[in-house]
Motif scaffolding. Structure first.
Motif, mmCIF file in Angstrom:
data_model
loop_
_atom_site.group_PDB
_atom_site.id
_atom_site.type_symbol
_atom_site.label_atom_id
_atom_site.label_comp_id
_atom_site.label_asym_id
_atom_site.label_seq_id
_atom_site.Cartn_x
_atom_site.Cartn_y
_atom_site.Cartn_z
ATOM 1 N N SER A 99 13.889 26.020 3.176
ATOM 2 C CA SER A 99 12.649 26.796 3.042
ATOM 3 C C SER A 99 12.148 27.332 4.384
ATOM 4 O O SER A 99 12.350 26.737 5.439
ATOM 5 C CB SER A 99 11.550 25.915 2.413
ATOM 6 O OG SER A 99 11.330 24.753 3.176
ATOM 7 N N ASP A 151 2.508 26.420 5.955
ATOM 8 C CA ASP A 151 2.003 25.073 5.681
ATOM 9 C C ASP A 151 0.525 24.940 6.038
ATOM 10 O O ASP A 151 0.084 25.449 7.075
ATOM 11 C CB ASP A 151 2.756 24.040 6.523
ATOM 12 C CG ASP A 151 4.216 23.902 6.123
ATOM 13 O OD1 ASP A 151 4.563 24.251 4.978
ATOM 14 O OD2 ASP A 151 5.012 23.425 6.960
ATOM 15 N N GLY A 157 8.542 24.899 7.171
ATOM 16 C CA GLY A 157 9.674 25.006 6.244
ATOM 17 C C GLY A 157 10.872 24.253 6.791
ATOM 18 O O GLY A 157 11.062 24.161 8.011
ATOM 19 N N ARG A 200 1.747 10.490 3.588
ATOM 20 C CA ARG A 200 1.030 11.740 3.337
ATOM 21 C C ARG A 200 0.988 12.040 1.850
ATOM 22 O O ARG A 200 1.841 11.584 1.082
ATOM 23 C CB ARG A 200 1.677 12.903 4.081
ATOM 24 C CG ARG A 200 2.978 13.366 3.471
ATOM 25 C CD ARG A 200 3.590 14.524 4.228
ATOM 26 N NE ARG A 200 4.892 14.857 3.676
ATOM 27 C CZ ARG A 200 5.866 15.447 4.344
ATOM 28 N NH1 ARG A 200 5.705 15.777 5.606
ATOM 29 N NH2 ARG A 200 7.000 15.715 3.772
ATOM 30 N N GLY A 245 7.666 18.154 9.392
ATOM 31 C CA GLY A 245 8.919 18.725 9.887
ATOM 32 C C GLY A 245 9.757 17.757 10.694
ATOM 33 O O GLY A 245 10.884 18.097 11.085
ATOM 34 N N ASP A 260 13.258 17.194 9.132
ATOM 35 C CA ASP A 260 14.184 18.336 9.249
ATOM 36 C C ASP A 260 14.597 18.557 10.697
ATOM 37 O O ASP A 260 15.728 18.960 10.980
ATOM 38 C CB ASP A 260 13.522 19.602 8.700
ATOM 39 C CG ASP A 260 13.092 19.409 7.263
ATOM 40 O OD1 ASP A 260 13.960 19.092 6.436
ATOM 41 O OD2 ASP A 260 11.890 19.528 6.982
#
Ligand code: AMP
Length: 307
Positions: free
Chosen positions: A8, A12, A27, A91, A231, A234
């Protein structure tokens, strides 16, 4: 070697106990590419809407990321909103608006089909499968996923897992996937489901690698302040796989070093909101923190053990 990422590109909205930021560029593919490009040439595939501020990902091109597989479609960009708890680790997802992502059909540009390494970031398992189907025998493939797909698309996920070399999940996902409450046993079990290696991320507690019968663990870099953890997963995958791709082969040493690079780059990611810190990051800063990590985890018997 080059590495392809499909995932993605997002806007955000992030809330922490002290701060809030709206519609910041994020993303999974963005974070992954920002990290991996320090080590290997990256090719990214994804979709954004016409509202996406493309100047927010210009730094990726400057870092050598090939964005020719990024489609700009009519409609709004994918949006995600999350709120962090006081521990800055847990979260709640407040909302996920798929928008242009809903009808996304990853189509690899001709020049991407023979990319030797691939990271299937967190998207629907059926889409991950269609990416693998388009590729011509990648030498190395890795996969990320999330609770949403483990719950809703388990069979498709298990099928795509059988086709990849490495799985990267967090501790909750590992337990959910294997139904094994012990994280170490869950990691081992994952490698029996197809991939020959599995990495289980444990947030501020670091990461665990299970490669064949071998286990390796690394703590997180000791940070005194975390501003935005979004993030980090990722980015960790980007550092790890970017490094692995740069080595051209995969063995235990390469994976262990990759785990350290992933940990180091992720530690920068969380120092600022969105991709701000990653956009300003340099390779020298990464290498300096890598050396600090080597010092942080060493104890008198380490060298003898590796001899
Ligand atoms: P991480 O903190 O590493 O889990 O990654 C957070 C990033 O993943 C954010 O930038 C989000 O935009 C993105 N994201 C959240 N949910 C999804 C989803 N369902 N599909 C794709 N990307 C997502």
């Amino acid at each position: 070697m080059s590495i392809l990422v499909v995932g993605s590109f997002a806007l955000d909205t992030v809330e922490t106990p002290r701060e809030r930021a709206e519609d910041v560029v994020g993303g999974s593919a963005t974070y992954f590419s920002a990290a991996a490009a320090f080590f290997s040439p990256v090719r990214a595939v994804g979709v954004v809407g016409r509202d996406f501020p493309l100047e927010g990902i210009k730094f990726l091109e400057e870092r050598g990321v090939d964005l020719s597989g990024l489609e700009v479609a009519d409609g709004l960009s994918f949006r995600w909103a999350g709120r962090y708890h006081a521990n800055m680790a847990d979260r709640d997802t407040l909302h996920t608006d798929l928008n242009v992502f809903e009808s996304f059909e990853p189509k690899l540009p001709e020049g991407f089909l023979e990319t030797p390494a691939v990271f299937l970031a967190n998207i629907a398992p059926a889409l991950q499968m269609r990416v693998l189907d388009q590729m011509k025998k990648p030498r190395f493939s890795a996969l990320d996923t999330m609770n949403y797909w483990i719950d809703g698309e388990r069979d498709a996920l298990l099928e795509v897992m059988r086709r990849v070399d490495l799985l990267i999940v967090n501790d909750t996902e590992a337990v959910q996937l294997t139904e094994e409450p012990n994280v170490v046993r869950a990691a081992r079990r994952l490698t029996e489901l197809g991939p020959r290696a599995a990495v289980v991320k444990k947030g501020e507690h670091g990461a665990l690698l299970c490669h064949g019968k071998r286990l390796f663990g690394i703590p997180a870099y000791p940070l005194e302040e975390v501003r935005d953890p979004t993030g980090a997963g990722d980015t960790f995958a980007g550092g790890l796989l970017g490094y692995v791709a740069s080595q051209g082969h995969v063995d235990d040493t390469v994976l262990r070093r990759g785990l350290v690079y992933g940990t180091v780059v992720a530690s920068f990611c969380v120092e600022a909101f969105g991709v701000q810190r990653l956009a300003a990051l340099t390779r020298d800063e990464i290498d300096e923190r890598y050396r600090e990590m080597a010092n942080f985890v060493v104890f008198p018997e380490s060298e003898q053990a590796s001899a």
